[in-house]
Every structure is written in structure tokens, then in C-alpha cells.
Scaffold this active site. Structure first.
Site, PDB file in Angstrom:
ATOM      1  N   ILE A 162      29.373  38.015  15.550  1.00  0.00           N
ATOM      2  CA  ILE A 162      30.360  38.715  14.571  1.00  0.00           C
ATOM      3  C   ILE A 162      30.942  37.879  14.128  1.00  0.00           C
ATOM      4  O   ILE A 162      31.919  37.892  13.181  1.00  0.00           O
ATOM      5  CB  ILE A 162      31.196  39.918  15.251  1.00  0.00           C
ATOM      6  CG1 ILE A 162      32.226  39.171  15.939  1.00  0.00           C
ATOM      7  CG2 ILE A 162      30.319  41.510  15.419  1.00  0.00           C
ATOM      8  CD1 ILE A 162      32.720  40.174  17.313  1.00  0.00           C
ATOM      9  N   GLY A 163      31.092  36.726  14.116  1.00  0.00           N
ATOM     10  CA  GLY A 163      31.816  34.970  14.334  1.00  0.00           C
ATOM     11  C   GLY A 163      31.852  33.860  14.287  1.00  0.00           C
ATOM     12  O   GLY A 163      31.262  33.657  15.402  1.00  0.00           O
ATOM     13  N   GLU A 164      32.056  32.963  13.818  1.00  0.00           N
ATOM     14  CA  GLU A 164      31.748  31.874  13.563  1.00  0.00           C
ATOM     15  C   GLU A 164      33.235  31.026  13.079  1.00  0.00           C
ATOM     16  O   GLU A 164      32.917  30.903  12.220  1.00  0.00           O
ATOM     17  CB  GLU A 164      30.408  31.115  13.283  1.00  0.00           C
ATOM     18  CG  GLU A 164      29.305  30.081  14.045  1.00  0.00           C
ATOM     19  CD  GLU A 164      28.570  29.504  13.708  1.00  0.00           C
ATOM     20  OE1 GLU A 164      28.349  27.739  13.888  1.00  0.00           O
ATOM     21  OE2 GLU A 164      27.770  29.563  12.650  1.00  0.00           O
ATOM     22  N   GLY A 165      33.734  30.125  13.767  1.00  0.00           N
ATOM     23  CA  GLY A 165      34.498  29.127  13.092  1.00  0.00           C
ATOM     24  C   GLY A 165      34.570  27.960  13.904  1.00  0.00           C
ATOM     25  O   GLY A 165      33.144  27.333  14.383  1.00  0.00           O
ATOM     26  N   ALA A 166      36.090  27.260  14.070  1.00  0.00           N
ATOM     27  CA  ALA A 166      35.778  25.734  14.265  1.00  0.00           C
ATOM     28  C   ALA A 166      35.763  26.284  15.865  1.00  0.00           C
ATOM     29  O   ALA A 166      36.231  24.637  16.382  1.00  0.00           O
ATOM     30  CB  ALA A 166      37.182  25.426  13.850  1.00  0.00           C
ATOM     31  N   GLY A 207      33.829  28.085  17.969  1.00  0.00           N
ATOM     32  CA  GLY A 207      32.459  28.684  18.350  1.00  0.00           C
ATOM     33  C   GLY A 207      32.156  30.187  18.220  1.00  0.00           C
ATOM     34  O   GLY A 207      32.697  30.367  16.806  1.00  0.00           O
ATOM     35  N   LYS A 208      30.908  30.224  18.561  1.00  0.00           N
ATOM     36  CA  LYS A 208      30.382  31.555  18.124  1.00  0.00           C
ATOM     37  C   LYS A 208      31.305  33.017  18.392  1.00  0.00           C
ATOM     38  O   LYS A 208      31.507  32.394  20.021  1.00  0.00           O
ATOM     39  CB  LYS A 208      29.029  31.607  18.156  1.00  0.00           C
ATOM     40  CG  LYS A 208      29.201  30.953  16.965  1.00  0.00           C
ATOM     41  CD  LYS A 208      26.744  30.951  17.283  1.00  0.00           C
ATOM     42  CE  LYS A 208      26.202  29.986  16.354  1.00  0.00           C
ATOM     43  NZ  LYS A 208      24.317  29.823  16.821  1.00  0.00           N
ATOM     44  N   LYS A 250      33.477  35.291  23.267  1.00  0.00           N
ATOM     45  CA  LYS A 250      33.741  34.024  22.780  1.00  0.00           C
ATOM     46  C   LYS A 250      33.191  32.562  23.418  1.00  0.00           C
ATOM     47  O   LYS A 250      33.941  32.829  24.884  1.00  0.00           O
ATOM     48  CB  LYS A 250      35.729  34.006  22.032  1.00  0.00           C
ATOM     49  CG  LYS A 250      35.926  32.562  21.189  1.00  0.00           C
ATOM     50  CD  LYS A 250      36.747  32.481  21.116  1.00  0.00           C
ATOM     51  CE  LYS A 250      37.368  33.684  20.194  1.00  0.00           C
ATOM     52  NZ  LYS A 250      37.465  33.529  18.833  1.00  0.00           N
ATOM     53  N   ASP A 253      47.895  29.064  15.557  1.00  0.00           N
ATOM     54  CA  ASP A 253      46.754  29.095  14.596  1.00  0.00           C
ATOM     55  C   ASP A 253      47.130  30.571  14.126  1.00  0.00           C
ATOM     56  O   ASP A 253      46.228  30.882  14.223  1.00  0.00           O
ATOM     57  CB  ASP A 253      46.038  28.520  14.826  1.00  0.00           C
ATOM     58  CG  ASP A 253      44.937  28.634  14.153  1.00  0.00           C
ATOM     59  OD1 ASP A 253      45.348  28.310  13.021  1.00  0.00           O
ATOM     60  OD2 ASP A 253      43.376  28.662  14.505  1.00  0.00           O
TER      61      ASP A 253
END
Length: 326
Positions: free
Chosen positions: A19-23, A25-26, A43, A145
């Protein structure tokens, strides 16, 4: 933290979708097979290890998250589990298991029909956001953040903060990825690489508050300097006394300009809302409003149903405005 070479995370949690991948991790949506098949968010983060094992900073951050979880704060995402698996001598895979919430504030704002979010809903969501943030600050946790993507919105309109207290855990993973971290919600002191503490989160809150009305970001810079320029275009160039002393970029690098009326950029905001917004978007962090101060701002005076139980989540006599980062 439980360590298991057979990967307990893989045994207990069945991934349904990425459902997501960012700086950082997945992120996966998964079923918790030991708890009735409830949906959770996994996460997965890679952590650098040494002969001594996992860094003390990582262990401390997980311990803080575990401690915060014992309070079950309604405006903070639940942490259900932490699993670790050694990948190599120098790397460990850390799996953090959070409650799953279907949408974040970005998705919510994208989906809301015209003419936008009702002003009373904005007020309600802002109060919940600040309540969660004040809880974190009272436990010496700076989010660092805060942005619409890590503010979760449940189907009943409950706000939950996510992705806090993980700065050191994330540092190794971020070095491995090329994903650009957004600058749009970053406080001036962060952009200037000055020292910072809890006030950075209140700047982010101000940016998010404005975005709830606008349904698009207030400051959209492409670099640290460009972001700072876009901020000063609206709030004006601060006085010399408000410019941090410990930074490479001097005040003289920017053209002198006066503040513009904030209602020019954030329409439909009332006078009390405008006052709160400007107190959040104050250049000098020492003069910026605290989360606790914001909760007690007259803008929220008609939300007594929340104020009734606010104190149950606050330590007595806790000042939250001047907590420094380690």
C-alpha cells in the site's frame, strides 16, 4: 522485540497488498492470523547492525513507541507488534505492525466534494491533530516529518498520527533509497539546518491547517532555499533578531519584503482561525505557539466536548514547548 530466524512476522501476518513505498521502506496491508484476521499495516525497515547487534538508538526508539502504546491515545496510531529478523551480519529487517487505517489526509482531501471540507470539520480535525501532537510532545517525542500523508483519517473522521518517533530507525533505510522527502511542511529552522525541537511540528501543523482549506499545499518549494523563499514571500522577511545565528545562509541572502495578508492564500478562514494559523506559521520557533497553547486557542472554544477529556492524556504541569531533540 522478538527475534525469530523463521520470521514470526511471515507466519503471523499474511500480506494482502503493498500500500505504499517511501524513503522509509515498504508498507503492506496484511491479515493478522492470530487475531481474527484483522487488517494491520506492516512497515518493513532495514536497520544497520554491528558486532554488538542493533544500534542502541534503534532499541531506544522502539522502547519509546512501546511505552506510548500503553496509553492507547485516540489520536495516535496503534503499534501492535515489533518483529526482527537478521538478514546479514550487518543488517536486520525490522517489521513494525500498526493498526490499519484505509486513508490518509491527502486521500481524504482529494476525495472531498466541492466546495471542500466544511469549516466545522476542519476545526474538529485540527483539534484531534493537536491533541495527538501534544501527547507526543509531552512524552518528549518530536515528530519531525508531519505531513498529510502520515495523518490517518478513519471512516468515522477520527484523526491518528503515524510515522513518529522513528527518525533514527529510518536513517539507514533512507540512505538506501532515492525517494525524495517533501520539503513543503518543513519549518524554516530545519531548512536552514539550525537546531530544532518541538516547534518544528507546529510549523507543519500550520501548513496542514492551510491545506485543509485550500486542498493544495501552501508552500511548494523545489529545494531548501526555494522553499524558504516561498515561505518568506508570504510571511515576510523576519527581523535580524529572529534569524538563527548558527546557520550558513544569512538573512541578507533574501530580499526584504512585507508579509502578505494570509486570507489572500487561505480563503474562508475566520478571524480566530487566521490568528491560530499565523501563530503556527511564526518564523522564530521560540515565538511559535505550542501544541498545548494551540489546543487552548479561542478558535476551539466551541469544542467543549473534546476539552472535557483532554486532560486525561496530559501529564500535570508538563510544558511541551521547549523539548530539545537529542
Amino acid at each position: 522485540m522478538e527475534k525469530d530466524s523463521l520470521s514470526r512476522a511471515d507466519q503471523q501476518y499474511e500480506c494482502v497488498a503493498e500500500i505504499g513505498e517511501g524513503a522509509y521502506g515498504k508498507v503492506f496491508k496484511a491479515r493478522d492470523l492470530k487475531n481474527g484476521g484483522r487488517f494491520v499495516a506492516l512497515k518493513r525497515v532495514r536497520v544497520q547492525t554491528s558486532e554488538e547487534g542493533m544500534p542502541l538508538s534503534t532499541i531506544r526508539e522502539v522502547a519509546v513507541l512501546r511505552h506510548l502504546e500503553t496509553f492507547e491515545h485516540p489520536n495516535v496510531v496503534r503499534l501492535f507488534d515489533v518483529c526482527t529478523v537478521s538478514r546479514t551480519d550487518r543488517e536486520t529487517k525490522l517489521t513494525l505492525v500498526f493498526e490499519h487505517v484505509d486513508q490518509d489526509l491527502t486521500t481524504y482531501l482529494d476525495k472531498v466534494p466541492e466546495p471542500g471540507v466544511p469549516t466545522e470539520t476542519i476545526k474538529d480535525m485540527m483539534f484531534q491533530l493537536l491533541r495527538g501532537l501534544d501527547f507526543l510532545h509531552s512524552h518528549r517525542v518530536v515528530h519531525r516529518d508531519l505531513k498529510p500523508q502520515n495523518i490517518l483519517v478513519t471512516s468515522s473522521g477520527q484523526i491518528k498520527l503515524a510515522d513518529f518517533g522513528l527518525a533514527r530507525i529510518y536513517s539507514f533505510q533512507m540512505a538506501l533509497t532515492s525517494v525524495v522527502v517533501t520539503l513543503w511542511y518543513r519549518a524554516p529552522e530545519v531548512l536552514l539546518q539550525s537546531s530544532y525541537a518541538t516547534p518544528v511540528d507546529l510549523w507543519s501543523v500550520g501548513c496542514i491547517f492551510a491545506e485543509m482549506f485550500r486542498r493544495k499545499p501552501l508552500f511548494r518549494g523545489s529545494s531548501d532555499v526555494d522553499q524558504l523563499g516561498k515561505i518568506l514571500d508570504i510571511i515576510g522577511l523576519p527581523g535580524e533578531e529572529d534569524w538563527p545565528r548558527d546557520v550558513a545562509l544569512p538573512r541578507q541572502a533574501f530580499h526584504s519584503k512585507s508579509a502578505q495578508p494570509i486570507e489572500k492564500f487561505v480563503t474562508d478562514i475566520d478571524e480566530l482561525g487566521k490568528d491560530l494559523l499565523l501563530k503556527c506559521l511564526t518564523f522564530n520557533p521560540a515565538k511559535r505557539i505550542s501544541a498545548y497553547g494551540a489546543l487552548n486557542h479561542p478558535y476551539f472554544q466551541d469544542l467543549e466536548r473534546y476539552k472535557d477529556n483532554l486532560n486525561s492524556h496530559l501529564p500535570s504541569n508538563q510544558s511541551t514547548s521547549e523539548l530539545n531533540t537529542a
